[in-house]
Design a protein around this motif. Structure first.
Motif, mmCIF file in Angstrom:
data_model
loop_
_atom_site.group_PDB
_atom_site.id
_atom_site.type_symbol
_atom_site.label_atom_id
_atom_site.label_comp_id
_atom_site.label_asym_id
_atom_site.label_seq_id
_atom_site.Cartn_x
_atom_site.Cartn_y
_atom_site.Cartn_z
ATOM 1 N N CYS A 48 0.589 -1.106 -0.442
ATOM 2 C CA CYS A 48 0.358 0.062 -0.134
ATOM 3 C C CYS A 48 1.014 1.511 -0.308
ATOM 4 O O CYS A 48 1.508 1.742 1.196
ATOM 5 N N VAL A 49 0.799 2.106 -0.616
ATOM 6 C CA VAL A 49 1.427 3.311 -0.912
ATOM 7 C C VAL A 49 0.528 4.410 -1.312
ATOM 8 O O VAL A 49 -0.599 4.307 -2.070
ATOM 9 N N ALA A 50 1.028 6.250 -0.393
ATOM 10 C CA ALA A 50 -0.035 6.610 -0.316
ATOM 11 C C ALA A 50 0.953 7.651 -1.357
ATOM 12 O O ALA A 50 2.022 8.175 -1.286
ATOM 13 N N SER A 51 -0.484 8.348 -1.939
ATOM 14 C CA SER A 51 0.574 10.022 -2.757
ATOM 15 C C SER A 51 1.078 10.345 -2.027
ATOM 16 O O SER A 51 2.274 11.576 -2.377
ATOM 17 N N ASP A 52 0.645 10.926 -1.001
ATOM 18 C CA ASP A 52 1.619 12.070 0.391
ATOM 19 C C ASP A 52 2.611 11.156 0.652
ATOM 20 O O ASP A 52 2.657 10.267 1.310
ATOM 21 N N ASP A 53 3.944 11.455 0.461
ATOM 22 C CA ASP A 53 5.125 10.694 0.814
ATOM 23 C C ASP A 53 5.763 10.980 2.192
ATOM 24 O O ASP A 53 6.493 10.047 2.670
ATOM 25 N N GLN A 54 5.238 11.252 3.076
ATOM 26 C CA GLN A 54 5.379 12.011 4.391
ATOM 27 C C GLN A 54 4.171 11.297 5.499
ATOM 28 O O GLN A 54 3.942 10.977 6.413
ATOM 29 N N TYR A 55 2.675 10.673 4.635
ATOM 30 C CA TYR A 55 1.285 10.050 4.995
ATOM 31 C C TYR A 55 2.128 8.615 6.093
ATOM 32 O O TYR A 55 1.191 8.702 6.894
ATOM 33 N N MET A 56 3.048 7.767 5.713
ATOM 34 C CA MET A 56 3.011 6.664 6.271
ATOM 35 C C MET A 56 3.643 6.913 7.691
ATOM 36 O O MET A 56 3.358 6.665 8.439
ATOM 37 N N TYR A 57 4.821 8.004 7.702
ATOM 38 C CA TYR A 57 5.793 8.657 8.652
ATOM 39 C C TYR A 57 4.776 9.368 9.206
ATOM 40 O O TYR A 57 5.094 9.226 10.768
ATOM 41 N N ASN A 58 3.750 10.019 8.982
ATOM 42 C CA ASN A 58 3.020 11.480 9.861
ATOM 43 C C ASN A 58 1.545 10.284 10.860
ATOM 44 O O ASN A 58 0.884 10.961 11.437
ATOM 45 N N GLN A 59 1.440 8.959 10.093
ATOM 46 C CA GLN A 59 0.072 8.183 10.203
ATOM 47 C C GLN A 59 0.316 7.503 12.040
ATOM 48 O O GLN A 59 0.898 6.302 11.754
ATOM 49 N N TYR A 60 0.333 7.741 13.422
ATOM 50 C CA TYR A 60 0.327 6.550 14.572
ATOM 51 C C TYR A 60 0.213 5.257 14.027
ATOM 52 O O TYR A 60 1.221 4.674 14.191
ATOM 53 N N CYS A 61 -1.224 5.038 13.925
ATOM 54 C CA CYS A 61 -1.622 3.806 13.183
ATOM 55 C C CYS A 61 -2.482 3.505 12.130
ATOM 56 O O CYS A 61 -2.685 4.319 11.295
ATOM 57 N N MET A 62 -1.567 2.658 11.490
ATOM 58 C CA MET A 62 -2.514 2.196 10.174
ATOM 59 C C MET A 62 -2.309 0.826 10.156
ATOM 60 O O MET A 62 -2.435 -0.461 11.364
ATOM 61 N N GLY A 63 -3.824 0.853 8.610
ATOM 62 C CA GLY A 63 -3.876 -0.980 9.398
ATOM 63 C C GLY A 63 -4.728 -1.967 8.126
ATOM 64 O O GLY A 63 -5.073 -1.061 6.823
ATOM 65 N N TRP A 64 -4.474 -3.059 7.602
ATOM 66 C CA TRP A 64 -5.495 -3.788 6.788
ATOM 67 C C TRP A 64 -6.714 -4.399 6.977
ATOM 68 O O TRP A 64 -6.917 -4.972 8.338
ATOM 69 N N PHE A 65 -7.947 -3.494 5.435
ATOM 70 C CA PHE A 65 -8.911 -4.411 6.022
ATOM 71 C C PHE A 65 -9.004 -5.607 4.519
ATOM 72 O O PHE A 65 -8.632 -5.033 3.821
ATOM 73 N N ARG A 66 -10.114 -6.181 4.991
ATOM 74 C CA ARG A 66 -10.928 -7.045 4.076
ATOM 75 C C ARG A 66 -12.006 -6.630 3.487
ATOM 76 O O ARG A 66 -12.808 -6.227 4.803
#
Length: 125
Positions: free
Chosen positions: A22-40
């Motif tokens: 999963c790639v974000a269009s904002d190159d700082q997005y993953m760094y800035n999000q404290y929590c990320m998840g996968w869903f189905r």
């Protein structure tokens, strides 16, 4: 509006493996999000949480995937991953990544961003 793009899905036989990205269009997005998840999600059902990760790399898994799936994040590559092993037919679904709500320093199963297009995983028995 940040866009999330999932990839890596496909069709595999039961017992096989896939690695989702999963790639974000904002190159700082993953760094800035404290929590990320996968869903189905399967047709006619709500999104189901599969795996969570915080910026301290603390991970949480749903009981249905524990011991088989591994979530990881590479902030430098702005990418979230889901390694899926020992796949079962019941893992068949569209898979999505999203940011999730944190309460204190704990990630919840509540997605809080816009959903991307997802990536389809189909497991045949």
């Amino acid at each position: 509006q940040v866009q999330l793009k999932e990839s890596g899905g496909g069709s595999v036989q039961a017992g096989g493996s896939l690695r989702l990205s999963c790639v974000a269009s904002d190159d700082q997005y993953m760094y800035n999000q404290y929590c990320m998840g996968w869903f189905r999600q399967t047709p006619g059902k709500e999104h189901e949480g599969v795996a969570l990760i915080d910026n301290d790399e603390y991970v949480t898994y749903s009981d249905s995937v524990k011991g088989r799936f591994t979530i990881s994040k590479d902030n430098a590559k702005n990418t979230l991953y889901l390694q899926m092993n020992s796949l079962k037919s019941e893992d068949t679904a569209m898979y999505y990544c999203n940011k999730v709500v944190a309460i204190g320093r704990s990630c919840t199963w509540q997605a809080s961003g816009h959903w991307g297009q997802g990536t389809q995983v189909t497991v045949s028995s």
